[in-house]
Motif scaffolding. Sequence first.
Motif, PDB file in Angstrom:
ATOM      1  N   MET A 163       0.861  -1.175   0.000  1.00  0.00           N
ATOM      2  CA  MET A 163       0.000   0.000   0.000  1.00  0.00           C
ATOM      3  C   MET A 163       0.899   1.227   0.000  1.00  0.00           C
ATOM      4  N   VAL A 164       0.621   2.170  -0.901  1.00  0.00           N
ATOM      5  CA  VAL A 164       1.509   3.321  -1.033  1.00  0.00           C
ATOM      6  C   VAL A 164       0.803   4.657  -0.846  1.00  0.00           C
ATOM      7  N   VAL A 165      -0.498   4.708  -1.023  1.00  0.00           N
ATOM      8  CA  VAL A 165      -1.195   5.980  -0.854  1.00  0.00           C
ATOM      9  C   VAL A 165      -2.652   5.717  -0.518  1.00  0.00           C
ATOM     10  N   VAL A 193      -5.248  -0.668 -11.995  1.00  0.00           N
ATOM     11  CA  VAL A 193      -5.412   0.716 -12.441  1.00  0.00           C
ATOM     12  C   VAL A 193      -4.110   1.153 -13.110  1.00  0.00           C
ATOM     13  N   ALA A 194      -4.220   2.006 -14.101  1.00  0.00           N
ATOM     14  CA  ALA A 194      -3.063   2.531 -14.817  1.00  0.00           C
ATOM     15  C   ALA A 194      -2.833   3.987 -14.427  1.00  0.00           C
ATOM     16  N   LYS A 195      -1.601   4.410 -14.458  1.00  0.00           N
ATOM     17  CA  LYS A 195      -1.294   5.801 -14.161  1.00  0.00           C
ATOM     18  C   LYS A 195      -2.091   6.715 -15.089  1.00  0.00           C
ATOM     19  N   GLY A 196      -2.782   7.678 -14.504  1.00  0.00           N
ATOM     20  CA  GLY A 196      -3.598   8.603 -15.268  1.00  0.00           C
ATOM     21  C   GLY A 196      -5.032   8.154 -15.474  1.00  0.00           C
ATOM     22  N   GLN A 197      -5.345   6.893 -15.122  1.00  0.00           N
ATOM     23  CA  GLN A 197      -6.709   6.397 -15.284  1.00  0.00           C
ATOM     24  C   GLN A 197      -7.637   7.065 -14.278  1.00  0.00           C
ATOM     25  N   GLN A 198      -8.848   7.394 -14.708  1.00  0.00           N
ATOM     26  CA  GLN A 198      -9.787   8.047 -13.808  1.00  0.00           C
ATOM     27  C   GLN A 198     -10.421   7.024 -12.879  1.00  0.00           C
ATOM     28  N   ILE A 199     -10.371   7.324 -11.594  1.00  0.00           N
ATOM     29  CA  ILE A 199     -10.949   6.464 -10.569  1.00  0.00           C
ATOM     30  C   ILE A 199     -12.276   7.031 -10.073  1.00  0.00           C
ATOM     31  N   GLY A 200     -12.346   8.350  -9.941  1.00  0.00           N
ATOM     32  CA  GLY A 200     -13.559   8.968  -9.429  1.00  0.00           C
ATOM     33  C   GLY A 200     -13.651  10.408  -9.877  1.00  0.00           C
ATOM     34  N   VAL A 201     -14.607  11.092  -9.299  1.00  0.00           N
ATOM     35  CA  VAL A 201     -14.805  12.511  -9.598  1.00  0.00           C
ATOM     36  C   VAL A 201     -15.209  13.209  -8.308  1.00  0.00           C
ATOM     37  N   ARG A 202     -14.590  14.358  -8.047  1.00  0.00           N
ATOM     38  CA  ARG A 202     -14.936  15.131  -6.867  1.00  0.00           C
ATOM     39  C   ARG A 202     -16.275  15.841  -7.066  1.00  0.00           C
ATOM     40  N   GLU A 209      -2.268   7.964  -9.651  1.00  0.00           N
ATOM     41  CA  GLU A 209      -0.921   8.490  -9.820  1.00  0.00           C
ATOM     42  C   GLU A 209       0.110   7.417 -10.102  1.00  0.00           C
ATOM     43  N   LEU A 210      -0.348   6.158 -10.266  1.00  0.00           N
ATOM     44  CA  LEU A 210       0.607   5.074 -10.492  1.00  0.00           C
ATOM     45  C   LEU A 210      -0.070   3.895 -11.178  1.00  0.00           C
TER      46      LEU A 210
END
Length: 322
Positions: A250-252, A273-282, A291-292
């Motif tokens: 676990m890193v973040v 997940v890939a770096k830059g892939q969208q996970i959610g929306v604020r 980020e990774l």
Amino acid sequence: MTIARDLQFKSINYTGLGKGPRLIITGAVHGNETCGTKAILRVMEEIDSGKLLIANGSVTFVPVTNPLAYRLEQRAGERNLNRNLFPNENPQDFEDQIANWLCPLLAQHDVLLDLHSFNAQSEPFVMVGPQNNEGTLQPFKHAEKERAMARILGVRRFVDGWLATYGEGVQRRMSDKSQLETVLRYGVGTTEFMRSTGGYALTLECGQHKDPAAPDVAYRAIMNTLAFQKIIDAPAPTPVPAAEMEALSMVVVHDKMHADDAFVRQWSSFDPVAKGQQIGVRADGTPVLSELDGRILFPDVNAGANQEWYYLTRTNPEFAAN
């Protein structure tokens, strides 16, 4: 504080004639995670019937660690028992009452196996502690023993880095650093407390809460641990080969900042997940990007504002070599 006056705490100890370690095995730290309870009761029945003999050292079983949450069939009674787990001279809730009983019990033992389950469908995995260190966050000296035991539980996926990642998240969020130590204590659960007493500990996530196979995963882990610790006379279990291991760190951690923050899809633990892939929306429309390159862990669609929302992990190539 509401006290359930008709509830009580229960542990059962079996002690062999030979010398050996003092093992404790806990179930239902979260009340809706019952696979460990079922497996513990199955093993106890075998001991009581004479099918299984505790030959060396001792084992203490706690089938239901949180009886209030277990009665309610939900994760917590009044709060999450697996956070801020310390004795409290002025208990504020039912989980504080548990801590006042459980923490001294843990401290009487050398090794803890804590049995859990999780919400979304995924593969069972084990949470392990830090490498040996003399730091202030979680000093530790039994990494080799702990990781050797992790490899005989019957799972192939290993995750480390919980408390350090949680702590970094706390420091990132806090504006008042004077309260840092108090808030970091919130990250301490059963395994972290056990390590603080000089022992070592593993959390085994046995499968989805209602997966009929999860109690069998827990049972196999108990039997393998009893054999590994030589508490029963049985062949030593074979560790998972290094080539078959998936070790992650676990890193973040990311928090839900607003109740209207949302995931863009239904995530399950260990989805890649890939770096830059969208996970959610604020809530304000800002995209939340990874980020990774790694895997998501513990995505919580029901998290409230300012609560842990999800973690990111990356491959740890050093684990198999340790």
